[in-house]
Design a protein around this motif. Structure first.
Motif, PDB file in Angstrom:
ATOM      1  N   ASP A   1       0.826  -1.212   0.000  1.00 31.10           N
ATOM      2  CA  ASP A   1       0.000   0.000   0.000  1.00 31.10           C
ATOM      3  C   ASP A   1       0.859   1.261   0.000  1.00 31.10           C
ATOM      4  OD1 ASP A   1      -2.586  -1.279   0.087  1.00 31.10           O
ATOM      5  OD2 ASP A   1      -2.075  -1.870   2.123  1.00 31.10           O
TER       6      ASP A   1
ATOM      7  N   SER B   1      -9.307   4.607  -1.206  1.00 33.12           N
ATOM      8  CA  SER B   1      -8.735   5.382  -0.097  1.00 33.12           C
ATOM      9  C   SER B   1      -9.797   5.900   0.867  1.00 33.12           C
ATOM     10  CB  SER B   1      -7.891   6.541  -0.623  1.00 33.12           C
ATOM     11  OG  SER B   1      -8.670   7.385  -1.439  1.00 33.12           O
TER      12      SER B   1
ATOM     13  N   TRP C   1     -10.483   3.775   4.105  1.00 38.65           N
ATOM     14  CA  TRP C   1      -9.560   3.745   5.245  1.00 38.65           C
ATOM     15  C   TRP C   1      -9.910   4.771   6.306  1.00 38.65           C
ATOM     16  CZ3 TRP C   1      -6.704  -0.347   5.771  1.00 38.65           C
ATOM     17  CH2 TRP C   1      -6.357  -1.080   4.624  1.00 38.65           C
TER      18      TRP C   1
ATOM     19  N   HIS D   1      -3.915   2.208  -4.858  1.00 39.51           N
ATOM     20  CA  HIS D   1      -5.158   1.932  -4.136  1.00 39.51           C
ATOM     21  C   HIS D   1      -6.008   3.193  -3.948  1.00 39.51           C
ATOM     22  CE1 HIS D   1      -2.321   3.305  -1.212  1.00 39.51           C
ATOM     23  NE2 HIS D   1      -3.193   3.298  -0.235  1.00 39.51           N
ATOM     24  N   ASN D   2      -5.826   4.152  -4.807  1.00 40.73           N
ATOM     25  CA  ASN D   2      -6.573   5.413  -4.679  1.00 40.73           C
ATOM     26  C   ASN D   2      -8.082   5.209  -4.771  1.00 40.73           C
ATOM     27  OD1 ASN D   2      -4.305   7.038  -4.293  1.00 40.73           O
ATOM     28  ND2 ASN D   2      -3.970   7.227  -6.502  1.00 40.73           N
TER      29      ASN D   2
END
Length: 195
Positions: A56, A66, A69, A62-63
């Motif tokens: 990550d 996002s 999270w 991994h946009n």
């Protein structure tokens, strides 16, 4: 001490051309000759050169997930479903491809927890199936499960990776992790946007 069965010797010669000027009475003479040094260098035949890479923020683009999270508690199911759709960071993919082409094993050292292991493996099967790799992922039952990322990765490095492998490169996006790797003499690329 390296057992002799694990060591190869390679012969080398250095040839140094020399010109010596001598003066005898009023006449000056030059002589050309070579000095040859022969020696052997011990070549450690460690069969396990690797580079290890974080996921990550380093290899994983991994946009698209996002926003998942920021929730507490994190929506584990939503994240598990989203991980297989992650892209890769192009420059990191090139590093992985180049090292793999040169015969290196790639170790993915991530602070992701075991909850995400299946989704992570599915993603790696899609983006890194051409690479000889191992995945090191955080287990919830480990004593280090609650440690911060740099402590966790530092312990994995010291207890599991360095005893088995010849580490040639580390790539991570956290400066605290990079400092630990560098403190152990590992060439490290810190790729955070903050540094």
């Amino acid at each position: 001490i390296i057992p002799m069965t694990d060591v190869d010797f390679k012969d080398f010669k250095i040839i140094i051309p020399m010109i010596v000027t001598k003066q005898i009475k009023e006449n000056q003479f030059e002589s050309e000759f070579e000095i040859t040094y022969s020696f052997q260098i011990m070549i450690d035949s460690v069969p396990n050169p690797i580079c290890f890479i974080d996921l990550d923020g380093t290899y994983c683009d991994h946009n698209h997930r996002s926003d998942l999270w920021i929730h507490h508690p994190r929506p584990v199911g939503d994240i598990q479903e989203a991980i297989p759709n992650d892209g890769t960071v192009e420059w990191c993919q090139r590093i992985i491809d180049d090292y793999a082409k040169d015969g290196y094993k790639i170790i993915f050292l991530t602070a992701r927890t075991y909850d995400f292991e299946d989704a992570t493996k599915k993603w790696l099967d899609r983006v890194a199936s051409h690479v000889d790799y191992e995945l090191y992922i955080r287990r919830e039952d480990e004593p280090m499960a609650k440690m911060n990322d740099s402590m966790y990765k530092g312990i994995r490095l010291l207890t599991e990776i360095l005893p088995k492998y010849d580490v040639r490169l580390a790539v991570d996006d956290k400066m605290s992790c990079c400092q630990i790797f560098r403190a152990h003499g590992i060439a490290t690329l810190c790729c955070s946007n903050n540094f």
